[in-house]
Design a protein around this motif. Structure first.
Motif, PDB file in Angstrom:
ATOM      1  N   VAL A  36      -4.451 -10.987   7.130  1.00 46.81           N
ATOM      2  CA  VAL A  36      -5.522 -11.829   6.594  1.00 46.81           C
ATOM      3  C   VAL A  36      -6.512 -10.999   5.781  1.00 46.81           C
ATOM      4  CG1 VAL A  36      -7.486 -13.317   7.203  1.00 46.81           C
ATOM      5  CG2 VAL A  36      -5.297 -13.576   8.391  1.00 46.81           C
ATOM      6  N   SER A  37      -6.677  -9.730   6.135  1.00 47.21           N
ATOM      7  CA  SER A  37      -7.671  -8.891   5.455  1.00 47.21           C
ATOM      8  C   SER A  37      -7.428  -8.837   3.947  1.00 47.21           C
ATOM      9  CB  SER A  37      -7.662  -7.472   6.034  1.00 47.21           C
ATOM     10  OG  SER A  37      -6.398  -6.871   5.869  1.00 47.21           O
ATOM     11  N   GLY A  38      -6.153  -8.815   3.542  1.00 46.29           N
ATOM     12  CA  GLY A  38      -5.845  -8.766   2.114  1.00 46.29           C
ATOM     13  C   GLY A  38      -6.294 -10.011   1.378  1.00 46.29           C
ATOM     14  N   ALA A  70      -7.098   3.091  -6.226  1.00 50.80           N
ATOM     15  CA  ALA A  70      -5.889   3.579  -5.565  1.00 50.80           C
ATOM     16  C   ALA A  70      -5.930   5.098  -5.385  1.00 50.80           C
ATOM     17  CB  ALA A  70      -4.657   3.177  -6.373  1.00 50.80           C
ATOM     18  N   THR A  71      -6.497   5.800  -6.360  1.00 47.25           N
ATOM     19  CA  THR A  71      -6.637   7.253  -6.261  1.00 47.25           C
ATOM     20  C   THR A  71      -7.535   7.628  -5.091  1.00 47.25           C
ATOM     21  OG1 THR A  71      -6.326   7.515  -8.652  1.00 47.25           O
ATOM     22  CG2 THR A  71      -7.394   9.335  -7.468  1.00 47.25           C
ATOM     23  N   ILE A  72      -8.624   6.889  -4.941  1.00 48.09           N
ATOM     24  CA  ILE A  72      -9.525   7.131  -3.809  1.00 48.09           C
ATOM     25  C   ILE A  72      -8.799   6.833  -2.493  1.00 48.09           C
ATOM     26  CG2 ILE A  72     -11.665   6.373  -2.681  1.00 48.09           C
ATOM     27  CD1 ILE A  72     -12.731   5.767  -5.542  1.00 48.09           C
ATOM     28  N   LYS A  73      -8.044   5.748  -2.484  1.00 49.86           N
ATOM     29  CA  LYS A  73      -7.271   5.378  -1.294  1.00 49.86           C
ATOM     30  C   LYS A  73      -6.261   6.463  -0.935  1.00 49.86           C
ATOM     31  CE  LYS A  73      -5.907   2.183   1.729  1.00 49.86           C
ATOM     32  NZ  LYS A  73      -6.801   1.636   2.786  1.00 49.86           N
ATOM     33  N   ALA A  84       2.178   7.592   6.157  1.00 52.06           N
ATOM     34  CA  ALA A  84       1.991   7.516   4.705  1.00 52.06           C
ATOM     35  C   ALA A  84       2.203   6.104   4.182  1.00 52.06           C
ATOM     36  CB  ALA A  84       2.947   8.488   4.011  1.00 52.06           C
ATOM     37  N   ILE A  85       3.121   5.365   4.803  1.00 50.26           N
ATOM     38  CA  ILE A  85       3.426   4.020   4.335  1.00 50.26           C
ATOM     39  C   ILE A  85       2.218   3.092   4.449  1.00 50.26           C
ATOM     40  CG2 ILE A  85       4.231   2.997   6.525  1.00 50.26           C
ATOM     41  CD1 ILE A  85       6.628   1.886   4.859  1.00 50.26           C
ATOM     42  N   LYS A  86       1.309   3.419   5.383  1.00 53.51           N
ATOM     43  CA  LYS A  86       0.104   2.622   5.569  1.00 53.51           C
ATOM     44  C   LYS A  86      -0.910   2.864   4.454  1.00 53.51           C
ATOM     45  CE  LYS A  86       1.010   0.737   9.649  1.00 53.51           C
ATOM     46  NZ  LYS A  86       1.032  -0.722   9.882  1.00 53.51           N
ATOM     47  N   THR A  87      -0.664   3.901   3.678  1.00 58.40           N
ATOM     48  CA  THR A  87      -1.552   4.219   2.558  1.00 58.40           C
ATOM     49  C   THR A  87      -0.934   3.826   1.226  1.00 58.40           C
ATOM     50  OG1 THR A  87      -2.595   6.056   3.738  1.00 58.40           O
ATOM     51  CG2 THR A  87      -2.776   6.060   1.342  1.00 58.40           C
ATOM     52  N   TYR A  88       0.319   4.214   1.005  1.00 63.33           N
ATOM     53  CA  TYR A  88       0.861   3.964  -0.331  1.00 63.33           C
ATOM     54  C   TYR A  88       1.224   2.506  -0.568  1.00 63.33           C
ATOM     55  CZ  TYR A  88       5.756   4.546   1.398  1.00 63.33           C
ATOM     56  OH  TYR A  88       6.962   4.437   2.047  1.00 63.33           O
ATOM     57  N   ASN A  89       1.503   1.733   0.483  1.00 63.92           N
ATOM     58  CA  ASN A  89       1.739   0.303   0.254  1.00 63.92           C
ATOM     59  C   ASN A  89       0.474  -0.417  -0.217  1.00 63.92           C
ATOM     60  OD1 ASN A  89       4.425  -0.417   0.367  1.00 63.92           O
ATOM     61  ND2 ASN A  89       4.472  -0.512   2.590  1.00 63.92           N
ATOM     62  N   PRO A  90      -0.695  -0.172   0.410  1.00 67.19           N
ATOM     63  CA  PRO A  90      -1.922  -0.753  -0.146  1.00 67.19           C
ATOM     64  C   PRO A  90      -2.201  -0.295  -1.577  1.00 67.19           C
ATOM     65  CG  PRO A  90      -2.307  -0.058   2.107  1.00 67.19           C
ATOM     66  CD  PRO A  90      -0.943   0.450   1.722  1.00 67.19           C
ATOM     67  N   MET A  91      -1.855   0.954  -1.881  1.00 69.29           N
ATOM     68  CA  MET A  91      -2.043   1.452  -3.248  1.00 69.29           C
ATOM     69  C   MET A  91      -1.165   0.677  -4.227  1.00 69.29           C
ATOM     70  SD  MET A  91      -2.090   5.566  -2.443  1.00 69.29           S
ATOM     71  CE  MET A  91      -1.933   6.018  -4.184  1.00 69.29           C
ATOM     72  N   ASN A 134       8.583  -5.167  -3.163  1.00 75.62           N
ATOM     73  CA  ASN A 134       8.278  -3.762  -2.882  1.00 75.62           C
ATOM     74  C   ASN A 134       8.612  -3.390  -1.442  1.00 75.62           C
ATOM     75  OD1 ASN A 134       6.740  -1.112  -2.910  1.00 75.62           O
ATOM     76  ND2 ASN A 134       5.419  -2.315  -1.560  1.00 75.62           N
ATOM     77  N   ILE A 135       8.176  -4.214  -0.482  1.00 73.64           N
ATOM     78  CA  ILE A 135       8.424  -3.858   0.919  1.00 73.64           C
ATOM     79  C   ILE A 135       9.902  -4.060   1.287  1.00 73.64           C
ATOM     80  CG2 ILE A 135       6.050  -4.218   1.662  1.00 73.64           C
ATOM     81  CD1 ILE A 135       6.818  -6.916   2.762  1.00 73.64           C
ATOM     82  N   ALA A 136      10.579  -4.945   0.565  1.00 78.11           N
ATOM     83  CA  ALA A 136      12.019  -5.095   0.791  1.00 78.11           C
ATOM     84  C   ALA A 136      12.744  -3.805   0.405  1.00 78.11           C
ATOM     85  CB  ALA A 136      12.561  -6.273  -0.011  1.00 78.11           C
ATOM     86  N   ILE A 137      12.326  -3.200  -0.689  1.00 76.01           N
ATOM     87  CA  ILE A 137      12.895  -1.914  -1.111  1.00 76.01           C
ATOM     88  C   ILE A 137      12.539  -0.831  -0.092  1.00 76.01           C
ATOM     89  CG2 ILE A 137      12.806  -0.099  -2.871  1.00 76.01           C
ATOM     90  CD1 ILE A 137      12.307  -2.348  -4.934  1.00 76.01           C
TER      91      ILE A 137
END
Length: 209
Positions: A36-38, A70-73, A84-91, A134-137
């Motif tokens: 929901v946050s998104g 995204a760079t800051i993230k 890492a997946i918890k960071t680059y997926n939001p990016m 993206n997440i399917a890949i």
């Protein structure tokens, strides 16, 4: 040259502001039900990108705003204990959001209500569909289990239900902005010092929060 410098100042400021919101409000929103946050953060981020466009008249500026955020993230990639997946997926989500906003910005520019409403809805549904791809890949490559892919029902909920939720929030924000614009001046022009300071502050918050 002067126009380019002005655009860069806007991009840096609003990208850094998005980074600050990710580090503060984004963290607080994690206590909401999953995913929901998104639906809350995207309408806010979209508003920042729309304000950037309205002040710079540059579509690419919206993509650069997302790139700054995204760079800051990306600083979180260096945080111990955080997958890492918890960071680059939001990016990736940030960049997809900016790309679909660029595509549908002509609908926001029109003065007809149906066009704006269509733009708001299409932006939300489109980036979510792309993110599912993206997440399917990701799942195929890493076997990481994503709740969005657990069932057809989950996929529909992610795209349609949450997409409608964020469309409603974004629409409400735009109505409030329009109402305020008729009463007070909402023009704002950051300078280089303010933009750079905001960026540094965003980096510090991301590191320590």
């Amino acid at each position: 040259m002067k126009k380019t410098k002005s655009i860069l100042i806007y991009v840096l400021f609003f990208g850094a502001l998005w980074g600050i919101l990710e580090a503060t409000l984004g963290y607080a929103l994690q206590f909401l039900p999953p995913l929901v946050s998104g639906s809350v953060m995207f309408p806010i981020a979209a508003t920042l990108m729309l304000v950037t466009y309205q002040n710079t008249k540059s579509r690419s500026a919206m993509i650069y705003v997302a790139a700054i955020a995204a760079t800051i993230k990306a600083i979180n990639l260096f945080m111990p204990g955080l997958p890492a997946i918890k960071t680059y997926n939001p990016m990736i989500a940030m960049m997809l959001q900016s790309l679909v906003l660029v595509v549908f910005i002509p609908l926001f520019k029109k003065k007809s209500i149906p066009s704006v409403v269509s733009g708001i809805a299409l932006v939300g549904f489109s980036w979510r569909l792309l993110f599912l791809g993206n997440i399917a890949i990701n799942h195929a490559l890493t076997n990481f289990q994503f709740s969005q892919l657990a069932s057809v029902s989950n996929m529909i909920q992610f795209v349609v239900f949450l997409g409608l939720m964020e469309a409603l929030i974004l629409g409400t924000i735009q109505i409030i902005r329009l109402a305020l614009k008729q009463k007070v001046s909402l023009s704002f022009k950051p300078n280089a010092v303010l933009s750079l300071s905001t960026f540094i502050f965003a980096v510090i918050l991301t590191i320590f929060l």
